[in-house]
Scaffold this active site. Sequence first.
Site, PDB file in Angstrom:
ATOM      1  N   PRO A  59       0.807  -1.229   0.000  1.00 54.76           N
ATOM      2  CA  PRO A  59       0.000   0.000   0.000  1.00 54.76           C
ATOM      3  C   PRO A  59       0.832   1.268   0.000  1.00 54.76           C
ATOM      4  O   PRO A  59       1.968   1.274   0.473  1.00 54.76           O
ATOM      5  CB  PRO A  59      -0.807  -0.105   1.301  1.00 54.76           C
ATOM      6  N   ASP A  60       0.248   2.287  -0.557  1.00 53.22           N
ATOM      7  CA  ASP A  60       0.820   3.623  -0.475  1.00 53.22           C
ATOM      8  C   ASP A  60       0.589   4.113   0.951  1.00 53.22           C
ATOM      9  O   ASP A  60      -0.517   4.417   1.351  1.00 53.22           O
ATOM     10  CB  ASP A  60       0.122   4.522  -1.495  1.00 53.22           C
ATOM     11  N   PHE A  61       1.636   4.134   1.733  1.00 55.36           N
ATOM     12  CA  PHE A  61       1.455   4.366   3.160  1.00 55.36           C
ATOM     13  C   PHE A  61       0.906   5.748   3.493  1.00 55.36           C
ATOM     14  O   PHE A  61       0.241   5.911   4.480  1.00 55.36           O
ATOM     15  CB  PHE A  61       2.783   4.172   3.883  1.00 55.36           C
ATOM     16  N   ARG A  62       1.222   6.730   2.649  1.00 55.57           N
ATOM     17  CA  ARG A  62       0.936   8.110   3.032  1.00 55.57           C
ATOM     18  C   ARG A  62      -0.329   8.700   2.434  1.00 55.57           C
ATOM     19  O   ARG A  62      -0.720   9.799   2.805  1.00 55.57           O
ATOM     20  CB  ARG A  62       2.108   8.986   2.616  1.00 55.57           C
ATOM     21  N   ASN A  82      13.341   1.861  -1.136  1.00 54.97           N
ATOM     22  CA  ASN A  82      12.354   0.914  -0.615  1.00 54.97           C
ATOM     23  C   ASN A  82      12.955   0.009   0.446  1.00 54.97           C
ATOM     24  O   ASN A  82      14.149  -0.290   0.440  1.00 54.97           O
ATOM     25  CB  ASN A  82      11.775   0.083  -1.757  1.00 54.97           C
ATOM     26  N   ASP A 104      11.320  -2.953   1.117  1.00 54.25           N
ATOM     27  CA  ASP A 104      10.576  -4.206   0.965  1.00 54.25           C
ATOM     28  C   ASP A 104      11.403  -5.389   0.472  1.00 54.25           C
ATOM     29  O   ASP A 104      10.902  -6.517   0.410  1.00 54.25           O
ATOM     30  CB  ASP A 104       9.359  -3.991   0.056  1.00 54.25           C
ATOM     31  N   HIS A 128      17.478   3.773   2.568  1.00 49.37           N
ATOM     32  CA  HIS A 128      16.729   3.929   3.810  1.00 49.37           C
ATOM     33  C   HIS A 128      16.685   2.615   4.599  1.00 49.37           C
ATOM     34  O   HIS A 128      15.780   2.400   5.400  1.00 49.37           O
ATOM     35  CB  HIS A 128      15.321   4.443   3.521  1.00 49.37           C
ATOM     36  N   CYS A 168      18.270  -8.805  22.059  1.00 49.96           N
ATOM     37  CA  CYS A 168      19.665  -9.149  21.770  1.00 49.96           C
ATOM     38  C   CYS A 168      20.121 -10.325  22.628  1.00 49.96           C
ATOM     39  O   CYS A 168      19.887 -10.339  23.844  1.00 49.96           O
ATOM     40  CB  CYS A 168      20.530  -7.925  22.034  1.00 49.96           C
ATOM     41  N   SER A 187       9.084  10.026  -6.127  1.00 50.25           N
ATOM     42  CA  SER A 187       8.726  11.439  -6.235  1.00 50.25           C
ATOM     43  C   SER A 187       9.967  12.328  -6.095  1.00 50.25           C
ATOM     44  O   SER A 187       9.877  13.535  -6.261  1.00 50.25           O
ATOM     45  CB  SER A 187       7.710  11.803  -5.146  1.00 50.25           C
ATOM     46  N   GLU A 208       4.552  10.694 -12.913  1.00 59.03           N
ATOM     47  CA  GLU A 208       4.616  12.155 -13.002  1.00 59.03           C
ATOM     48  C   GLU A 208       6.059  12.580 -13.195  1.00 59.03           C
ATOM     49  O   GLU A 208       6.990  11.843 -12.848  1.00 59.03           O
ATOM     50  CB  GLU A 208       4.069  12.776 -11.711  1.00 59.03           C
ATOM     51  N   CYS A 264       5.101   2.212 -14.172  1.00 60.39           N
ATOM     52  CA  CYS A 264       6.464   1.658 -14.249  1.00 60.39           C
ATOM     53  C   CYS A 264       6.499   0.342 -15.021  1.00 60.39           C
ATOM     54  O   CYS A 264       7.397   0.121 -15.836  1.00 60.39           O
ATOM     55  CB  CYS A 264       6.995   1.340 -12.853  1.00 60.39           C
TER      56      CYS A 264
HETATM   57  P1  CNA Z   1       6.671   8.491  -2.943  1.00 59.73           P
HETATM   58  O1  CNA Z   1       7.030   9.839  -2.447  1.00 59.73           O
HETATM   59  O2  CNA Z   1       5.445   7.848  -2.423  1.00 59.73           O
HETATM   60  O3  CNA Z   1       6.599   8.618  -4.547  1.00 59.73           O
HETATM   61  C1  CNA Z   1       6.215   7.547  -5.357  1.00 59.73           C
HETATM   62  C2  CNA Z   1       6.276   8.008  -6.792  1.00 59.73           C
HETATM   63  O4  CNA Z   1       5.975   6.922  -7.607  1.00 59.73           O
HETATM   64  C3  CNA Z   1       5.287   9.122  -7.122  1.00 59.73           C
HETATM   65  O5  CNA Z   1       5.891  10.056  -7.980  1.00 59.73           O
HETATM   66  C4  CNA Z   1       4.163   8.372  -7.843  1.00 59.73           C
HETATM   67  O6  CNA Z   1       3.528   9.162  -8.814  1.00 59.73           O
HETATM   68  C5  CNA Z   1       4.941   7.263  -8.493  1.00 59.73           C
HETATM   69  N1  CNA Z   1       4.187   6.041  -8.703  1.00 59.73           N
HETATM   70  C6  CNA Z   1       3.384   5.402  -7.812  1.00 59.73           C
HETATM   71  N2  CNA Z   1       2.941   4.248  -8.365  1.00 59.73           N
HETATM   72  C7  CNA Z   1       3.474   4.182  -9.595  1.00 59.73           C
HETATM   73  C8  CNA Z   1       3.405   3.237 -10.645  1.00 59.73           C
HETATM   74  N3  CNA Z   1       2.714   2.100 -10.533  1.00 59.73           N
HETATM   75  N4  CNA Z   1       4.075   3.493 -11.793  1.00 59.73           N
HETATM   76  C9  CNA Z   1       4.784   4.636 -11.940  1.00 59.73           C
HETATM   77  N5  CNA Z   1       4.904   5.557 -10.979  1.00 59.73           N
HETATM   78  C10 CNA Z   1       4.266   5.324  -9.812  1.00 59.73           C
HETATM   79  O7  CNA Z   1       7.803   7.417  -2.703  1.00 59.73           O
HETATM   80  P2  CNA Z   1       9.368   7.616  -2.710  1.00 59.73           P
HETATM   81  O8  CNA Z   1       9.948   6.276  -2.786  1.00 59.73           O
HETATM   82  O9  CNA Z   1       9.793   8.649  -3.663  1.00 59.73           O
HETATM   83  O10 CNA Z   1       9.556   8.198  -1.244  1.00 59.73           O
HETATM   84  C11 CNA Z   1      10.521   7.775  -0.475  1.00 59.73           C
HETATM   85  C12 CNA Z   1      10.016   6.939   0.704  1.00 59.73           C
HETATM   86  C13 CNA Z   1       8.791   6.103   0.477  1.00 59.73           C
HETATM   87  C14 CNA Z   1      11.076   5.941   1.014  1.00 59.73           C
HETATM   88  O11 CNA Z   1      11.701   6.295   2.197  1.00 59.73           O
HETATM   89  C15 CNA Z   1      10.412   4.582   1.156  1.00 59.73           C
HETATM   90  O12 CNA Z   1      10.903   3.856   2.249  1.00 59.73           O
HETATM   91  C16 CNA Z   1       8.994   4.865   1.330  1.00 59.73           C
HETATM   92  N6  CNA Z   1       8.080   3.765   0.966  1.00 59.73           N
HETATM   93  C17 CNA Z   1       8.568   2.543   0.646  1.00 59.73           C
HETATM   94  C18 CNA Z   1       7.724   1.514   0.314  1.00 59.73           C
HETATM   95  C19 CNA Z   1       8.304   0.187  -0.042  1.00 59.73           C
HETATM   96  O13 CNA Z   1       9.337  -0.204   0.469  1.00 59.73           O
HETATM   97  N7  CNA Z   1       7.654  -0.547  -0.944  1.00 59.73           N
HETATM   98  C20 CNA Z   1       6.348   1.724   0.295  1.00 59.73           C
HETATM   99  C21 CNA Z   1       5.846   3.000   0.649  1.00 59.73           C
HETATM  100  C22 CNA Z   1       6.738   4.008   0.982  1.00 59.73           C
END
Ligand code: CNA
Length: 392
Positions: A53-56, A127, A129, A146, A178, A219, A244, A262
């Site tokens: 999920p999109d956490f935010r 990420n 994950d 991270h 530990c 982003s 975007e 993507c």
């Molecule tokens: P972000 O700020 O949420 O940006 C995500 C970007 O991806 C945005 O520009 C979206 O438009 C774009 N996007 C989302 N879905 C798609 C898709 N299917 N195809 C193309 N583009 C897409 O996330 P960032 O990674 O830039 O931010 C950094 C944070 C988010 C990191 O510290 C991560 O740890 C953190 N995060 C990680 C996970 C994970 O590990 N899977 C999940 C959620 C957040």
Amino acid sequence: MGNEESTPMDESVSPQTLHSRTLEAVAEHIKSGRVKNVVVMTGAGISTSAGIPDFRSPETGLYANLARLNLPYAEAVFDISFFKENPEPFYTLAHELYPGKYRPTIAHSFIRLLNDKGILLKLFTQNIDCLEREAGVPDDKIVEAHGSFARQSCIECRQAYPEDDIKQHIAAKSIPRCHDCNGLVKPEIVFFGEQLPAAFFASRDLPRDADLCIVMGTSLTVQPFASLPEMTRKTTPRVLINKERVGSLGSGTDDVLILGDCDDGVRKLATACGWHDELESLWAKTARHDPADLPGSQQTVEKTKDEALEEEISKITKDIDETLNVSKWHEEKVRGDPSKAPPSRPVSSVTSSEPTVPDKGKHEDDQSNLGHVFVSHTADKAAINPAEEDKE
Ligand code: CNA
């Protein structure tokens, strides 16, 4: 395949390295054999189609769901100060997110394919994950900026903790301690209030050696990661595969924007390179065959992304609801007495190389004061976007 989705931004600037600023020209460049060192930079967007999920996001994000639980504020779950006092919420979440539940996406397999072709110099990922590892990208090619669930250690004495032991604890939803000093053990995910891994700083100059840079699913709002694409040489082609336009991508002489999903983007690029079948067969190998092992991604394959997302969030929320037990003492301590609230820093500190501690007050009415780990799509990106900073 047309180039309608590869979007050159400034037609007046002639490319220096590519024939044109299109997906096809990038593929030609790769096929010419001149590309030997690809640097890939990724973020949460490459894992969304896996069902993570999109956490935010204010409506569907995990944080939005955590916020209505007994946590003093949603981000406390990734706050090192809170963790030291109450590690239970993090371990409840870790139980849901622990690697092994989700299938890598084809975008992850594309990175693996670059490595198999012998041209991947380094993958920088934000990420946590571990899906790039599951797709078969070797450890020495990955910089987890991270941190991730790949390693775990004691937060007191820093002693590494055995993987098998943490797996058992996470499965049992118990808190690992530990073996040496009885301190709390934590996966080496960078929490608010912690430094980025040394590996990031040791590798951050590598983009200068790249002859192709691919930025996907991010982003580019979190520093210092967001400045990595700026480290490439001026004439190095930079390809953005994202929903975007982000950062300064599109402004360079050899920048190519492939705007959209993507997975679609990497499929198109691979096809243009003549790698379609290889990519599909690499990705096919990541499929699991026992649905019982796959509470996350296998079901996702059968369902729409929205259905899978909704189901995942409600499952996580329900689980946390049942097991989360933030003590009354802590709630009083954090909620009732502001002097005991965790320390806060301004939004602008997100641009520093140091992870930030969230500002409790701001989070409660504004999802935009975001830390280095989970960034809001609704964040005031101008405040933390390096491209915007450059304009000043
Ligand atoms: P972000 O700020 O949420 O940006 C995500 C970007 O991806 C945005 O520009 C979206 O438009 C774009 N996007 C989302 N879905 C798609 C898709 N299917 N195809 C193309 N583009 C897409 O996330 P960032 O990674 O830039 O931010 C950094 C944070 C988010 C990191 O510290 C991560 O740890 C953190 N995060 C990680 C996970 C994970 O590990 N899977 C999940 C959620 C957040």
